[in-house]
Design a protein around this motif. Structure first.
Motif, short mmCIF file in Angstrom:
data_model
loop_
_atom_site.label_atom_id
_atom_site.label_comp_id
_atom_site.label_asym_id
_atom_site.label_seq_id
_atom_site.Cartn_x
_atom_site.Cartn_y
_atom_site.Cartn_z
N ARG A 1 0.82 -1.20 0.00
CA ARG A 1 0.00 0.00 0.00
C ARG A 1 0.86 1.26 0.00
O ARG A 1 0.58 2.22 -0.73
CB ARG A 1 -0.94 -0.02 1.21
N ASN A 2 1.92 1.27 0.81
CA ASN A 2 2.81 2.43 0.81
C ASN A 2 3.55 2.57 -0.51
O ASN A 2 3.80 3.68 -0.98
CB ASN A 2 3.81 2.31 1.96
N LEU A 3 3.88 1.44 -1.12
CA LEU A 3 4.57 1.47 -2.41
C LEU A 3 3.69 2.09 -3.49
O LEU A 3 4.16 2.87 -4.32
CB LEU A 3 5.00 0.06 -2.81
N VAL A 4 2.41 1.77 -3.48
CA VAL A 4 1.50 2.33 -4.48
C VAL A 4 1.40 3.84 -4.35
O VAL A 4 1.39 4.57 -5.35
CB VAL A 4 0.10 1.67 -4.35
N ARG A 5 1.36 4.32 -3.12
CA ARG A 5 1.30 5.78 -2.93
C ARG A 5 2.58 6.45 -3.43
O ARG A 5 2.52 7.53 -4.04
CB ARG A 5 1.06 6.08 -1.45
N ASP A 6 3.73 5.81 -3.17
CA ASP A 6 4.99 6.38 -3.65
C ASP A 6 5.04 6.41 -5.17
O ASP A 6 5.47 7.40 -5.78
CB ASP A 6 6.17 5.58 -3.11
N LEU A 7 4.59 5.33 -5.80
CA LEU A 7 4.64 5.25 -7.26
C LEU A 7 3.64 6.21 -7.90
O LEU A 7 3.91 6.80 -8.95
CB LEU A 7 4.36 3.82 -7.72
N ALA A 8 2.48 6.39 -7.26
CA ALA A 8 1.49 7.31 -7.81
C ALA A 8 2.00 8.75 -7.79
O ALA A 8 1.78 9.53 -8.73
CB ALA A 8 0.18 7.20 -7.04
N SER A 9 2.70 9.11 -6.72
CA SER A 9 3.27 10.47 -6.67
C SER A 9 4.46 10.61 -7.60
O SER A 9 4.76 11.72 -8.05
CB SER A 9 3.69 10.78 -5.23
N LEU A 10 5.15 9.51 -7.90
CA LEU A 10 6.32 9.56 -8.77
C LEU A 10 5.92 9.67 -10.25
O LEU A 10 6.48 10.49 -10.99
CB LEU A 10 7.19 8.33 -8.54
N PHE A 11 4.94 8.87 -10.68
CA PHE A 11 4.57 8.82 -12.09
C PHE A 11 3.34 9.68 -12.42
O PHE A 11 3.02 9.87 -13.60
CB PHE A 11 4.30 7.37 -12.52
N ARG A 12 2.62 10.14 -11.42
CA ARG A 12 1.45 11.00 -11.63
C ARG A 12 0.42 10.34 -12.54
O ARG A 12 -0.09 10.94 -13.48
CB ARG A 12 1.88 12.34 -12.24
N THR A 13 0.12 9.09 -12.29
CA THR A 13 -0.87 8.36 -13.07
C THR A 13 -1.45 7.26 -12.19
O THR A 13 -1.01 7.04 -11.06
CB THR A 13 -0.24 7.76 -14.34
N ARG A 14 -2.40 6.53 -12.73
CA ARG A 14 -3.00 5.43 -11.99
C ARG A 14 -2.04 4.24 -12.01
O ARG A 14 -1.54 3.85 -13.06
CB ARG A 14 -4.34 5.04 -12.61
N ILE A 15 -1.78 3.65 -10.82
CA ILE A 15 -0.84 2.55 -10.67
C ILE A 15 -1.63 1.27 -10.35
O ILE A 15 -2.53 1.28 -9.51
CB ILE A 15 0.19 2.82 -9.56
N GLU A 16 -1.26 0.20 -11.03
CA GLU A 16 -1.87 -1.11 -10.76
C GLU A 16 -0.75 -2.13 -10.60
O GLU A 16 0.09 -2.29 -11.49
CB GLU A 16 -2.80 -1.51 -11.89
#
Length: 368
Positions: free
Chosen positions: A135-150
């Motif tokens: 869950r924390n990884l998804v938040r980090d990746l969403a802020s990094l790539f500025r898109t929806r992460i799956e």
């Protein structure tokens, strides 16, 4: 009339869409399709009767019903150029995501990254030995790539299917080229074919047992039913003899007599001898009860295969140790006295006395 088409995407991922135009698209043509929250680019893999057949039999198909999503249009040169740029962006995204995985200290391996054609979604595929809290990884990746992460956890077989490659046979992986469904393969399949249980010889690039071991398994099982079981004592015109080996391809049986003499018979000759001695009843049987009795002993298994088998390998208990209860067997409360339930007896306290019964001292030794 809408045409049913099968569209292939990156990583051998395939889905079905409707082509709502009079003329069907050509094979391998690039098309823009409607996907969840956007558009994606893929290539026509099959259409017509072949697409109908694959739609009903493939694991990614819809059965007898038609898909709801549509293929919108043929891709232009600009669309294909935009898709080619994603090849470089996919690898960059995977490397950046892997850095965030190490920063979060997660036990997972990122196998592949796939940008959607319109850049509205990034899908990351990973493998892990157990469930991962990302869950924390998804938040980090969403802020990094500025898109929806799956994030999708896949098995090692699915990883080999996505990454593709050449097998030991010199051809493309079956899972990547044509195999519609990855069926489990266990050690019993290799043993029925009298193959070596050395993992370097029967394991694929994914580290699991090769998918092709299942292709001829039914032939071996049915063929061996015509022969006596190896190691069985049979009665022939020379008396009792032991079956040493059977050759299902040349249809020959190797026997050893009581005195140690060896001889080889064809299956037809063996049946004639046994029929003459038994009055027409052939002693060539390799029924299900005998097959069930034949098991794989732990001594025959290489240590590496204990980790590459698709199913857990049974290890017989040693000494007087109790047999372990299967992990998949859920014990319902109240069905087994050993698990805290009632099986006709009341549960006693630690010192053996019944608690809560009038006048009894729970700390007394009892019997005085």
């Amino acid at each position: 009339m809408a045409h049913l088409v099968e569209v292939a995407f990156k990583g051998n991922r395939k889905e079905f869409f409707l082509w709502d135009y009079p003329d069907p698209p050509p094979i391998n043509a690039a098309v823009i399709v409607d996907v969840e929250r956007g558009e994606d680019l893929g290539y026509i893999h099959s259409l017509g009767d072949l697409a109908q057949k694959r739609n009903g039999g493939c694991s990614h198909g819809c059965g007898n019903s038609l898909p709801e999503r549509k293929a919108l249009r043929l891709a232009s040169d600009k669309d294909r150029g935009q898709s080619n740029d994603l090849t470089r962006l996919n690898e960059e995204a995977r490397r950046k995501a892997m850095e965030r995985v190490r920063a979060n200290g997660l036990g997972m391996k990122l196998s592949d990254a796939e940008w959607q054609w319109d850049r509205k979604k990034l899908t990351l595929y990973f493998t892990a030995d157990k469930r991962v809290d990302f869950r924390n990884l998804v938040r980090d990746l969403a802020s990094l790539f500025r898109t929806r992460i799956e994030l999708k956890q896949i098995g090692v077989r699915d990883e080999a299917k996505r990454l593709d490659g050449i097998g030991r046979c010199g051809r493309q992986y079956c899972s990547s080229s044509w195999l519609p469904e990855l069926r489990p393969v266990n050690l019993g399949v290799a043993k029925d074919q009298r193959l070596s249980l050395n993992p370097s010889q029967i394991s694929g690039a994914c580290g699991r047992l090769m998918c092709c071991l299942r292709y001829e398994h039914e032939f071996y099982v049915q063929s061996r039913k015509r022969f006596p079981k190896e190691g069985k004592i049979v009665v022939t015109r020379l008396g009792e003899e032991k079956v040493l080996a059977v050759d299902i391809f040349r249809e020959r049986i190797s026997l050893r007599g009581v005195e140690g003499e060896l001889r080889s018979l064809t299956l037809h000759e063996f049946k004639l001898e046994t029929e003459q001695l038994t009055g027409g009843e052939v002693l060539v049987t390799n029924g299900e009860e005998e097959e069930a009795a034949e098991s794989i002993s732990p001594e025959e298994i290489s240590p590496e295969l204990m980790y590459t088998a698709e199913h857990p390998v049974f290890v017989a208990p040693t000494g007087n140790a109790p047999t372990a209860r299967p992990a998949s067997a859920d014990i319902a409360p109240g069905t087994d006295g050993r698990e805290g339930g009632s099986s006709g007896k009341r549960r006693r306290g630690r010192r053996g006395g019944r608690r809560g019964r009038g006048g009894e001292d729970p700390n007394s030794a009892g019997g005085q």
